[in-house]
Design an enzyme around this catalytic site. Structure first.
Site, PDB file in Angstrom:
ATOM      1  N   ARG A  46       0.888  -1.308  -0.412  1.00  0.00           N
ATOM      2  CA  ARG A  46       0.146   0.089   0.133  1.00  0.00           C
ATOM      3  C   ARG A  46       0.867   1.459  -0.348  1.00  0.00           C
ATOM      4  O   ARG A  46       2.062   1.011   0.528  1.00  0.00           O
ATOM      5  CB  ARG A  46      -1.198  -0.324   1.292  1.00  0.00           C
ATOM      6  N   GLU A 127      23.776  -0.384   7.893  1.00  0.00           N
ATOM      7  CA  GLU A 127      23.921   0.690   8.698  1.00  0.00           C
ATOM      8  C   GLU A 127      22.533   1.041   9.999  1.00  0.00           C
ATOM      9  O   GLU A 127      22.505   1.303  10.918  1.00  0.00           O
ATOM     10  CB  GLU A 127      24.367   1.780   8.153  1.00  0.00           C
ATOM     11  N   VAL A 130      21.303  -0.460  13.341  1.00  0.00           N
ATOM     12  CA  VAL A 130      21.625  -0.275  15.013  1.00  0.00           C
ATOM     13  C   VAL A 130      21.190   0.674  14.922  1.00  0.00           C
ATOM     14  O   VAL A 130      22.288   1.202  14.260  1.00  0.00           O
ATOM     15  CB  VAL A 130      22.939  -0.939  15.468  1.00  0.00           C
ATOM     16  N   GLY A 132      19.612   3.251  14.960  1.00  0.00           N
ATOM     17  CA  GLY A 132      19.153   4.641  13.876  1.00  0.00           C
ATOM     18  C   GLY A 132      19.889   5.549  13.007  1.00  0.00           C
ATOM     19  O   GLY A 132      19.795   4.552  12.348  1.00  0.00           O
ATOM     20  N   ILE A 134      22.307   7.172  14.104  1.00  0.00           N
ATOM     21  CA  ILE A 134      23.339   7.585  14.540  1.00  0.00           C
ATOM     22  C   ILE A 134      24.384   6.375  13.996  1.00  0.00           C
ATOM     23  O   ILE A 134      24.521   5.294  13.921  1.00  0.00           O
ATOM     24  CB  ILE A 134      23.787   6.482  15.790  1.00  0.00           C
ATOM     25  N   LYS A 203      20.121  -5.887  18.329  1.00  0.00           N
ATOM     26  CA  LYS A 203      20.939  -4.753  17.588  1.00  0.00           C
ATOM     27  C   LYS A 203      22.806  -5.318  18.291  1.00  0.00           C
ATOM     28  O   LYS A 203      23.524  -4.982  17.802  1.00  0.00           O
ATOM     29  CB  LYS A 203      20.273  -3.159  17.947  1.00  0.00           C
TER      30      LYS A 203
HETATM   31  N1  HSE Z   1      10.906  -0.314  18.059  1.00  0.00           N
HETATM   32  C1  HSE Z   1      12.853   0.374  17.538  1.00  0.00           C
HETATM   33  C2  HSE Z   1      13.809   0.557  18.375  1.00  0.00           C
HETATM   34  C3  HSE Z   1      13.250   1.106  16.694  1.00  0.00           C
HETATM   35  O1  HSE Z   1      12.137   1.432  19.350  1.00  0.00           O
HETATM   36  O2  HSE Z   1      13.936   1.745  18.876  1.00  0.00           O
HETATM   37  C4  HSE Z   1      14.327   0.652  16.018  1.00  0.00           C
HETATM   38  O3  HSE Z   1      15.106   0.023  15.902  1.00  0.00           O
END
Ligand code: HSE
Length: 434
Positions: A46, A127, A130, A132, A134, A203
């Protein structure tokens, strides 16, 4: 100029952010790579309202993207480990490079996927998997690659950190904050992954593999979530000068590696103790550089897109470069990855925060301290509150020195058998991170 065609699979929070940033920053991306990076096709069931697809062809079948001969880089943003794995395997088999934000996929199937990619001579960028936005993967794989990494510790789940922060600052209830994290798009599709520590464990194994040059071993991580952290513990920790954070910790010893995810008391003067809300932070201690701290948004649409696109750009630059000169997937060449034993949690040594509710009568405290002293455990700090009017039990809070987990558990068992203790002892590990 070299044209690089990207196929994006998945148009959720991260997918729509990725489309928006690629389109918006096309000029900068071109200047920095020397490549004309275009979205050739999108695979999504979607369309998102908040994403302008402006003539980009969209198919409902993500495998069409993996089979599209014009696509050079497939970007997997659908999540999960079943369809996503099949999709990535198909793309690799078709000789395409892959970029993914999927930590579960890398943590659980990375060893196998990297082997397949290596055989085909293609890259896998992760990248965004882990912390987001950074750039922590590149930091370990490239920036700190001259170091022997001694340990790392991180707040690597934004949702969990958001919940702990709101509980501490506003006294909000757990479930209420979790709902808000879901509405903001931070939480996983299955939020138990956030609150039980599974997302952080995914992570952590990725970071540990890169830090120590070993294969990914998700099934060996000791994992404890934040569901049992109560507001009184957050408050007593504060009285003692600590903050409770949900940490992923990896530490190398001569006889193996610690891999553990659990709530942890950290001295409040540490910078990482002050990382609040959905933010992430990772401390990495290298033998040459010393301790370093990386901080930023650990989740969210455009912060994660920033990491995804950095991989697309990196791969674009190296499209014509021999595989042997690219940074290896886990930072270390395959033949040199080492299978370090993962140490059982019973052998890990930390300090402990203990909270117990004791019957208010003479001699109780001395029995508790006797048990601890017989086990060679020393008390570093102690709080005992007065009983509330009419109450017969009082809270006693202790901080101990560093002891082996198995010794601590044996002492707790003995304490719980005392007549004056009617409830389970709350135990939270403490780390000085120095
Ligand atoms: N659910 C994850 C968090 C998202 O809250 O960190 C990012 O990996």
């Amino acid at each position: 100029m070299k044209l690089v065609n990207v196929g994006i699979c998945g148009l959720g929070t991260v997918g729509s952010g990725t489309v928006n940033v690629i389109v918006r920053n096309h000029e900068e991306i071109t200047a920095r790579t020397g490549c004309d990076i275009r979205i050739a096709q999108i695979g999504a069931r979607r369309n998102r309202q908040n994403c302008d697809l402006d003539g980009i062809p969209v198919t409902k079948d993500v495998f069409e993207v993996a089979d599209n001969p014009d696509v050079h880089i497939l970007v997997e943003l659908i999540g999960g480990t079943s369809v996503a794995k099949e999709l990535v395997e198909r793309a690799i088999a078709n000789g395409k490079h892959v970029v993914t934000a999927n930590k579960a996929l890398i943590a659980q199937h990375g060893n196998e996927l990297f082997r397949k990619a290596n055989e085909k001579g293609v890259s896998i960028g992760f990248e965004a998997a882990v912390a987001g936005g950074i750039p922590i993967i590149r930091t370990l794989r490239e920036g700190l690659s001259a170091n022997r990494i001694e340990w790392l510790a991180g707040i690597i789940n934004g949702t969990g950190n958001f919940i702990l922060t709101e509980m501490r600052d506003k006294g909000r209830a757990f479930e209420d904050v979790l709902k808000e994290a879901q509405a903001l798009g931070y939480a996983e599709a299955d939020p138990t992954f956030d609150v039980e520590g599974i997302d952080a464990a995914h992570k952590l194994v990725i970071l540990a593999a890169l830090a120590f040059g070993m294969p990914l071993q998700f099934d060996k991580v000791f994992t404890e979530g934040i569901r049992n952290i109560s507001p009184v513990d957050v408050s007593y920790a504060g009285e003692l000068g600590y903050r409770i954070k949900h940490l992923g910790i990896a530490r190398k010893h001569d006889n193996g590696v610690e891999l553990r995810v659990h709530p942890t008391l950290i001295p409040e003067r540490r910078l990482i103790a002050n990382v609040d809300g959905v933010s992430n932070a990772v401390v990495i201690k290298g033998d040459a550089v010393g301790p370093t701290l990386y901080y930023g948004p650990g989740a969210g649409s455009e912060p994660t897109a920033s990491a995804v696109i950095s991989d697309i750009m990196d791969i674009s630059r190296t499209l014509n470069v021999d595989q042997d000169v690219r940074a290896p997937y886990l930072g270390t060449r395959f033949e040199q990855l080492k299978e370090f034993p993962i140490l059982p949690i019973d052998d890990v040594k930390t300090s402990y925060y203990l909270r117990m509710s004791v019957v208010d009568k003479p001699g109780v405290l001395s029995k508790i301290t006797q048990i601890l002293s017989d086990a060679g455990i020393s008390i570093e700090a102690l709080i005992q509150k007065q009983p509330w009017q009419g109450e017969t039990e009082v809270p006693v809070i202790l901080l101990t020195n560093r002891v082996r987990e198995s010794h601590m558990n044996e002492a707790i068992q003995q304490i719980e058998q005392l007549d004056s203790i009617h409830h389970k002892v709350v135990k939270i590990r403490v780390e000085s991170l120095s």
